[in-house]
Every structure is written in structure tokens, then in C-alpha cells.
Design a protein around this motif. Structure first.
Motif, PDB file in Angstrom:
ATOM      1  N   ALA A   1       0.845  -1.201   0.000  1.00 44.40           N
ATOM      2  CA  ALA A   1       0.000   0.000   0.000  1.00 44.40           C
ATOM      3  C   ALA A   1       0.879   1.249   0.000  1.00 44.40           C
ATOM      4  O   ALA A   1       2.081   1.197   0.268  1.00 44.40           O
ATOM      5  N   ASP A   2       0.284   2.384  -0.286  1.00 49.83           N
ATOM      6  CA  ASP A   2       1.006   3.659  -0.331  1.00 49.83           C
ATOM      7  C   ASP A   2       1.217   4.187   1.086  1.00 49.83           C
ATOM      8  O   ASP A   2       0.635   5.193   1.495  1.00 49.83           O
TER       9      ASP A   2
ATOM     10  N   TYR B   1      10.644   3.949   1.220  1.00 48.95           N
ATOM     11  CA  TYR B   1       9.585   4.585   0.440  1.00 48.95           C
ATOM     12  C   TYR B   1       8.792   5.516   1.346  1.00 48.95           C
ATOM     13  O   TYR B   1       8.328   5.121   2.417  1.00 48.95           O
TER      14      TYR B   1
ATOM     15  N   PRO C   1       5.466   8.169   0.961  1.00 56.38           N
ATOM     16  CA  PRO C   1       4.427   8.708   0.077  1.00 56.38           C
ATOM     17  C   PRO C   1       4.689  10.184  -0.232  1.00 56.38           C
ATOM     18  O   PRO C   1       5.085  10.950   0.645  1.00 56.38           O
TER      19      PRO C   1
ATOM     20  N   ALA D   1       4.922   7.206  -6.657  1.00 54.79           N
ATOM     21  CA  ALA D   1       4.220   6.163  -5.902  1.00 54.79           C
ATOM     22  C   ALA D   1       4.150   4.860  -6.693  1.00 54.79           C
ATOM     23  O   ALA D   1       4.361   3.775  -6.129  1.00 54.79           O
ATOM     24  N   GLU D   2       3.863   4.945  -7.997  1.00 50.86           N
ATOM     25  CA  GLU D   2       3.776   3.735  -8.807  1.00 50.86           C
ATOM     26  C   GLU D   2       5.137   3.031  -8.863  1.00 50.86           C
ATOM     27  O   GLU D   2       5.225   1.812  -8.770  1.00 50.86           O
TER      28      GLU D   2
ATOM     29  N   GLY E   1       7.495   3.306  -6.547  1.00 55.78           N
ATOM     30  CA  GLY E   1       7.729   2.764  -5.209  1.00 55.78           C
ATOM     31  C   GLY E   1       7.047   1.424  -5.008  1.00 55.78           C
ATOM     32  O   GLY E   1       7.630   0.489  -4.460  1.00 55.78           O
ATOM     33  N   ARG E   2       5.831   1.315  -5.478  1.00 55.91           N
ATOM     34  CA  ARG E   2       5.097   0.040  -5.358  1.00 55.91           C
ATOM     35  C   ARG E   2       5.787  -1.052  -6.170  1.00 55.91           C
ATOM     36  O   ARG E   2       5.953  -2.170  -5.709  1.00 55.91           O
TER      37      ARG E   2
ATOM     38  N   CYS F   1       9.036  -2.176  -4.430  1.00 55.73           N
ATOM     39  CA  CYS F   1       8.748  -2.997  -3.240  1.00 55.73           C
ATOM     40  C   CYS F   1       8.217  -4.370  -3.627  1.00 55.73           C
ATOM     41  O   CYS F   1       8.457  -5.355  -2.923  1.00 55.73           O
TER      42      CYS F   1
END
Length: 138
Positions: free
Chosen positions: A26-27, A89, A91, A110-111, A113-114, A117
């Protein structure tokens, strides 16, 4: 914490995940720390990251995030056995790379970072035992 092995024999690194409870993808703020048990060049880390990124991300997203992936790969330093590297990470900020506790740089998004991860925490990781250890499922 979790131990990552290559070909189930060679111990590569010990990792730890620091994140809020719940969905680790999740963010939300999170940090994955790696304590290396072998020496690696920055190019080795970049190659492994790219391969795992491609394996855990759909082709359209991989194409879209290539600039950020190249930026991340350029940040990876050589690491020696006993050293640590962290990906944090945050947000609204992105993924920060730090080596031995010193920030090297940040890759925004954010995209991205996801997707980064997901290399260690997603459904198709390099080592599911490592992922499960990071998530406290082992």
C-alpha cells in the motif's frame, strides 16, 4: 527478518522490513534494509533489480517506469560483505536509497515505489521464503 539464498545454497543477504501493519504494498511509508553477506558491485545490484522488476511488473508499467528504474540503478553502490543498503519509500516523495546509513538519492513516484517494493514483497518474488520472512509469515 529474512535470509535470501541464491539457488537455495549461497547466502546472499539478510533483510528486514519496517512498515505499518497491513498491506505492505500500500502507499504507506516502508523501509527494506539489506545486510549483505557477500560483496556485490553496483552493476550486480542493478542487474538483479532490473530482472526482478521485470518479473514482478506488467510490460506496460515496466516501459512506463524505465526512466525511474535507470535512475535507481545508477544509485546502487558497490557493497562489501557486512555492509547494509536500505530502500525507504515515503508517500509523496519516492524511494530513497541509502548505504551505510547515508542517503545517496531519491527516485520519485508512488507507482515506482510500489513496483520496487513488489520485487521483494509481491506475488512473484525471487524467493518466496524471503518475502514471507520479511512479512512475518515464517
Amino acid at each position: 527478518t529474512a535470509l535470501l539464498k541464491w539457488k537455495w545454497i549461497f547466502k546472499i543477504e539478510v533483510g528486514a522490513l519496517y512498515a505499518a501493519p497491513g498491506d505492505a504494498l500500500a502507499d504507506v511509508p516502508k523501509r527494506i534494509e539489506f545486510h549483505y553477506l557477500r560483496d556485490f558491485s553496483g552493476a550486480d545490484l542493478a542487474k538483479a533489480t532490473t530482472e526482478c522488476f521485470d518479473d514482478n511488473t506488467d510490460a506496460a508499467t515496466v516501459a512506463k517506469l524505465q526512466p525511474q528504474l535507470k535512475q535507481l540503478n545508477a544509485l546502487f553502490p558497490a557493497v562489501k560483505s557486512g555492509e547494509h543498503l536500505a530502500l525507504t519509500y515515503a508517500p509523496g516523495i519516492g524511494v530513497e536509497v541509502s548505504h551505510q546509513g547515508k542517503a545517496i538519492g531519491v527516485v520519485p513516484g508512488a507507482e515506482f515505489g510500489r513496483a520496487v517494493c513488489a520485487i521483494w514483497l509481491g506475488a512473484s518474488t525471487f524467493d518466496n521464503d524471503f518475502r514471507d520472512g520479511l512479512l512475518g509469515k515464517k
